[in-house]
Design a protein around this motif. Structure first.
Motif, PDB file in Angstrom:
ATOM      1  N   TRP A  25      24.062  42.367 -25.959  1.00 13.12           N
ATOM      2  CA  TRP A  25      24.406  41.399 -24.916  1.00 13.12           C
ATOM      3  C   TRP A  25      25.749  40.744 -25.209  1.00 13.12           C
ATOM      4  CZ3 TRP A  25      24.168  35.819 -25.519  1.00 13.12           C
ATOM      5  CH2 TRP A  25      24.421  35.119 -24.332  1.00 13.12           C
ATOM      6  N   ALA A  26      25.975  40.370 -26.476  1.00  9.82           N
ATOM      7  CA  ALA A  26      27.227  39.712 -26.836  1.00  9.82           C
ATOM      8  C   ALA A  26      28.439  40.588 -26.528  1.00  9.82           C
ATOM      9  CB  ALA A  26      27.213  39.335 -28.320  1.00  9.82           C
ATOM     10  N   ALA A  27      28.275  41.905 -26.588  1.00  4.16           N
ATOM     11  CA  ALA A  27      29.383  42.809 -26.297  1.00  4.16           C
ATOM     12  C   ALA A  27      29.796  42.762 -24.834  1.00  4.16           C
ATOM     13  CB  ALA A  27      29.017  44.233 -26.690  1.00  4.16           C
ATOM     14  N   GLN A  28      28.895  42.278 -23.948  1.00 11.37           N
ATOM     15  CA  GLN A  28      29.206  42.181 -22.516  1.00 11.37           C
ATOM     16  C   GLN A  28      29.781  43.486 -21.977  1.00 11.37           C
ATOM     17  OE1 GLN A  28      28.862  39.089 -20.137  1.00 11.37           O
ATOM     18  NE2 GLN A  28      27.209  39.454 -21.618  1.00 11.37           N
ATOM     19  N   GLY A  29      29.136  44.587 -22.386  1.00 11.01           N
ATOM     20  CA  GLY A  29      29.654  45.907 -22.070  1.00 11.01           C
ATOM     21  C   GLY A  29      29.733  46.196 -20.583  1.00 11.01           C
ATOM     22  N   VAL A  67      30.233  40.475 -33.338  1.00 12.49           N
ATOM     23  CA  VAL A  67      30.784  40.600 -31.991  1.00 12.49           C
ATOM     24  C   VAL A  67      31.217  39.216 -31.525  1.00 12.49           C
ATOM     25  CG1 VAL A  67      30.360  41.308 -29.620  1.00 12.49           C
ATOM     26  CG2 VAL A  67      29.250  42.546 -31.498  1.00 12.49           C
ATOM     27  N   ALA A  68      32.517  39.057 -31.285  1.00  8.25           N
ATOM     28  CA  ALA A  68      33.081  37.775 -30.860  1.00  8.25           C
ATOM     29  C   ALA A  68      33.230  37.775 -29.347  1.00  8.25           C
ATOM     30  CB  ALA A  68      34.429  37.544 -31.526  1.00  8.25           C
ATOM     31  N   SER A  69      32.507  36.862 -28.688  1.00  6.45           N
ATOM     32  CA  SER A  69      32.481  36.805 -27.231  1.00  6.45           C
ATOM     33  C   SER A  69      33.010  35.452 -26.772  1.00  6.45           C
ATOM     34  CB  SER A  69      31.052  36.991 -26.705  1.00  6.45           C
ATOM     35  OG  SER A  69      30.489  38.180 -27.214  1.00  6.45           O
ATOM     36  N   PRO A  70      34.164  35.409 -26.123  1.00 11.60           N
ATOM     37  CA  PRO A  70      34.714  34.119 -25.695  1.00 11.60           C
ATOM     38  C   PRO A  70      33.969  33.550 -24.495  1.00 11.60           C
ATOM     39  CG  PRO A  70      36.116  35.917 -24.934  1.00 11.60           C
ATOM     40  CD  PRO A  70      35.050  36.539 -25.794  1.00 11.60           C
ATOM     41  N   ASP A  71      33.662  32.266 -24.572  1.00 11.83           N
ATOM     42  CA  ASP A  71      33.093  31.511 -23.452  1.00 11.83           C
ATOM     43  C   ASP A  71      31.867  32.192 -22.862  1.00 11.83           C
ATOM     44  OD1 ASP A  71      33.020  29.290 -21.784  1.00 11.83           O
ATOM     45  OD2 ASP A  71      34.211  30.274 -20.223  1.00 11.83           O
ATOM     46  N   LEU A  72      30.973  32.657 -23.730  1.00 14.66           N
ATOM     47  CA  LEU A  72      29.731  33.286 -23.268  1.00 14.66           C
ATOM     48  C   LEU A  72      28.625  32.244 -23.318  1.00 14.66           C
ATOM     49  CD1 LEU A  72      28.152  35.761 -22.381  1.00 14.66           C
ATOM     50  CD2 LEU A  72      27.903  36.417 -24.771  1.00 14.66           C
ATOM     51  N   SER A  73      28.000  31.972 -22.192  1.00 20.36           N
ATOM     52  CA  SER A  73      27.010  30.903 -22.031  1.00 20.36           C
ATOM     53  C   SER A  73      27.587  29.566 -22.501  1.00 20.36           C
ATOM     54  CB  SER A  73      25.684  31.213 -22.743  1.00 20.36           C
ATOM     55  OG  SER A  73      25.814  31.226 -24.142  1.00 20.36           O
ATOM     56  N   LEU A 129      29.806  34.143 -31.839  1.00 20.41           N
ATOM     57  CA  LEU A 129      30.012  35.234 -32.787  1.00 20.41           C
ATOM     58  C   LEU A 129      28.642  35.754 -33.198  1.00 20.41           C
ATOM     59  CD1 LEU A 129      31.946  36.936 -34.512  1.00 20.41           C
ATOM     60  CD2 LEU A 129      31.798  35.170 -36.276  1.00 20.41           C
ATOM     61  N   ALA A 130      28.163  36.781 -32.513  1.00 18.74           N
ATOM     62  CA  ALA A 130      26.870  37.386 -32.834  1.00 18.74           C
ATOM     63  C   ALA A 130      27.030  38.256 -34.074  1.00 18.74           C
ATOM     64  CB  ALA A 130      26.372  38.221 -31.661  1.00 18.74           C
ATOM     65  N   VAL A 131      26.095  38.130 -35.008  1.00 21.45           N
ATOM     66  CA  VAL A 131      26.252  38.823 -36.287  1.00 21.45           C
ATOM     67  C   VAL A 131      24.906  39.346 -36.785  1.00 21.45           C
ATOM     68  CG1 VAL A 131      26.052  36.634 -37.551  1.00 21.45           C
ATOM     69  CG2 VAL A 131      27.158  38.585 -38.651  1.00 21.45           C
ATOM     70  N   LYS A 132      24.931  40.479 -37.470  1.00 18.73           N
ATOM     71  CA  LYS A 132      23.751  41.034 -38.132  1.00 18.73           C
ATOM     72  C   LYS A 132      24.208  41.760 -39.383  1.00 18.73           C
ATOM     73  CE  LYS A 132      21.835  44.857 -37.109  1.00 18.73           C
ATOM     74  NZ  LYS A 132      21.056  45.962 -36.511  1.00 18.73           N
ATOM     75  N   GLY A 160      30.235  32.492 -13.783  1.00 15.05           N
ATOM     76  CA  GLY A 160      29.646  33.621 -14.487  1.00 15.05           C
ATOM     77  C   GLY A 160      28.321  34.062 -13.926  1.00 15.05           C
ATOM     78  N   THR A 161      27.769  33.300 -12.990  1.00 19.85           N
ATOM     79  CA  THR A 161      26.464  33.627 -12.439  1.00 19.85           C
ATOM     80  C   THR A 161      26.592  34.713 -11.387  1.00 19.85           C
ATOM     81  OG1 THR A 161      25.686  31.386 -12.841  1.00 19.85           O
ATOM     82  CG2 THR A 161      24.468  32.687 -11.230  1.00 19.85           C
ATOM     83  N   HIS A 162      25.766  35.719 -11.477  1.00 19.24           N
ATOM     84  CA  HIS A 162      25.808  36.816 -10.520  1.00 19.24           C
ATOM     85  C   HIS A 162      24.933  36.540  -9.305  1.00 19.24           C
ATOM     86  CE1 HIS A 162      26.758  39.536 -14.218  1.00 19.24           C
ATOM     87  NE2 HIS A 162      27.776  38.809 -13.853  1.00 19.24           N
TER      88      HIS A 162
END
Length: 256
Positions: free
Chosen positions: A22-26, A47-53, A58-61, A153-155
Motif C-alpha cells: 500500500w505504501a508504494a501506491q503502485g 518505502v517512503a511515501s510523501p503525504d500519505l494519509s 516510511l513503511a519498513v520491514k 486524495g479520496t476517490h
C-alpha cells in the motif's frame, strides 16, 4: 543498499506484506506512486511515501539490524518529516537503535482478500450532492478524520442514505471512503456514523460494501484503526478482516 524503481521489485521485496504494498501506491502501469521511493538492504525494505494519509510515511520491514541500517540511510535522504511505521516489535527495536526516534501508540493494520457478505441495508456510492452532505457529518461528529469528503486524495464515498426520524428528509447516516487505494491494495477510511443512527448496523453495512468493491478491484482491502477502538475492530473482524499490530515513530528534532 539498493533503490528500487519498479513496482514489481517492491512487490517481490514486500513478500506479500500489504502495508508495504500500500505504501508504494503502485500504479497499474508498473510505476510507484507520485514521489514514492523505495530501498532494499539485506532483509529490510523501506518505502517512503510523501503525504500519505495526511503524513510522510516510511513503511519498513525486515530484521532489526538491517532495518536500522536502512532507516538511518533513508531518513538522511528524505528528511525527518518521514515517520517509520511497521511491525510493532521492529519499530520498538528501531527506536532503541536510532537516536532521536520517539514511539507513538500501537495501532492495527487490518486487511482481507475475501469479499464480505452483501450488506443487509441499502448502500450506494454517493453523488456530489450527497458527498457535500456527508461533509457536514464530519464537521459535526468527526472533524479529526484523516479522510474527509473534500480531501483531494479520496476517490469515492459510499453511504447509507435514509431519514433519521420519520418525516425528516433523507441524508447520509453512515459513510466510508475508497481512499489512497493502490495497485494490489485498496484502502478504506473515513468511516463515520451519525450518533443518532448508531446501533442499527449501518457502519458494518457501508464498510462491507466498500471492502467488497475494493477486493474486487485490487484483490486486497485494508484499513488502519487505533488499538483502543474495540467496537470498530469488532465490526471489521466480523467482516473477515485480520489484524496486525503496527507501531510508528517520529524523529524528534532538538532545537539548536
Amino acid at each position: 543498499m539498493e533503490e528500487l524503481i519498479r513496482l514489481a521489485d517492491v512487490e517481490q521485496a514486500a513478500a506479500g506484506d500489504g502495508h508495504l504494498l500500500w505504501a508504494a501506491q503502485g500504479r497499474h502501469d508498473g510505476r510507484l506512486g507520485p514521489g514514492v521511493r523505495a530501498w532494499r538492504h539485506g532483509t529490510a525494505l523501506a518505502v517512503a511515501s510523501p503525504d500519505l494519509s495526511a503524513r510522510d510515511r516510511l513503511a519498513v520491514k525486515g530484521s532489526a539490524d538491517d532495518a536500522a541500517h536502512l532507516v538511518r540511510h533513508v531518513l538522511a535522504e528524505v528528511g525527518p518529516t518521514y515517520r517509520p511505521v511497521g511491525q510493532a516489535s521492529l519499530i520498538e527495536a528501531l527506536a532503541g537503535a536510532i537516536p532521536g526516534l520517539s514511539l507513538f501508540p500501537e495501532f492495527y493494520w487490518m486487511e482481507t482478500s475475501a469479499v464480505p457478505d452483501p450488506p443487509s441495508v441499502g448502500v450506494e456510492w454517493l453523488d456530489d450532492v450527497r458527498v457535500k452532505e456527508a461533509a457536514s457529518l464530519f464537521d459535526r461528529f468527526f472533524p479529526d478524520s484523516f479522510a474527509q469528503p473534500d480531501d483531494g486524495g479520496t476517490h469515492r464515498w459510499a453511504g447509507v442514505v435514509d431519514s433519521l426520524t420519520s418525516g425528516t428528509p433523507p441524508e447520509p447516516l453512515a459513510v466510508a471512503a475508497d481512499v489512497w487505494s493502490a495497485a494490489g491494495c485498496g484502502f478504506l477510511a473515513g468511516v463515520c456514523t451519525h450518533p443518532d443512527a448508531r446501533g442499527r448496523g449501518l457502519a458494518g453495512a457501508v464498510c462491507g460494501f466498500v471492502l467488497g468493491e475494493l477486493v474486487h478491484r485490487h484483490g486486497r482491502a485494508a484499513l488502519m484503526v487505533h488499538g483502543g477502538n474495540q467496537s470498530a475492530i469488532a465490526v471489521y473482524e466480523r467482516l473477515g478482516m485480520s489484524k496486525h499490530p503496527l507501531a510508528g515513530a517520529q524523529v524528534v528534532v532538538t532545537p539548536s
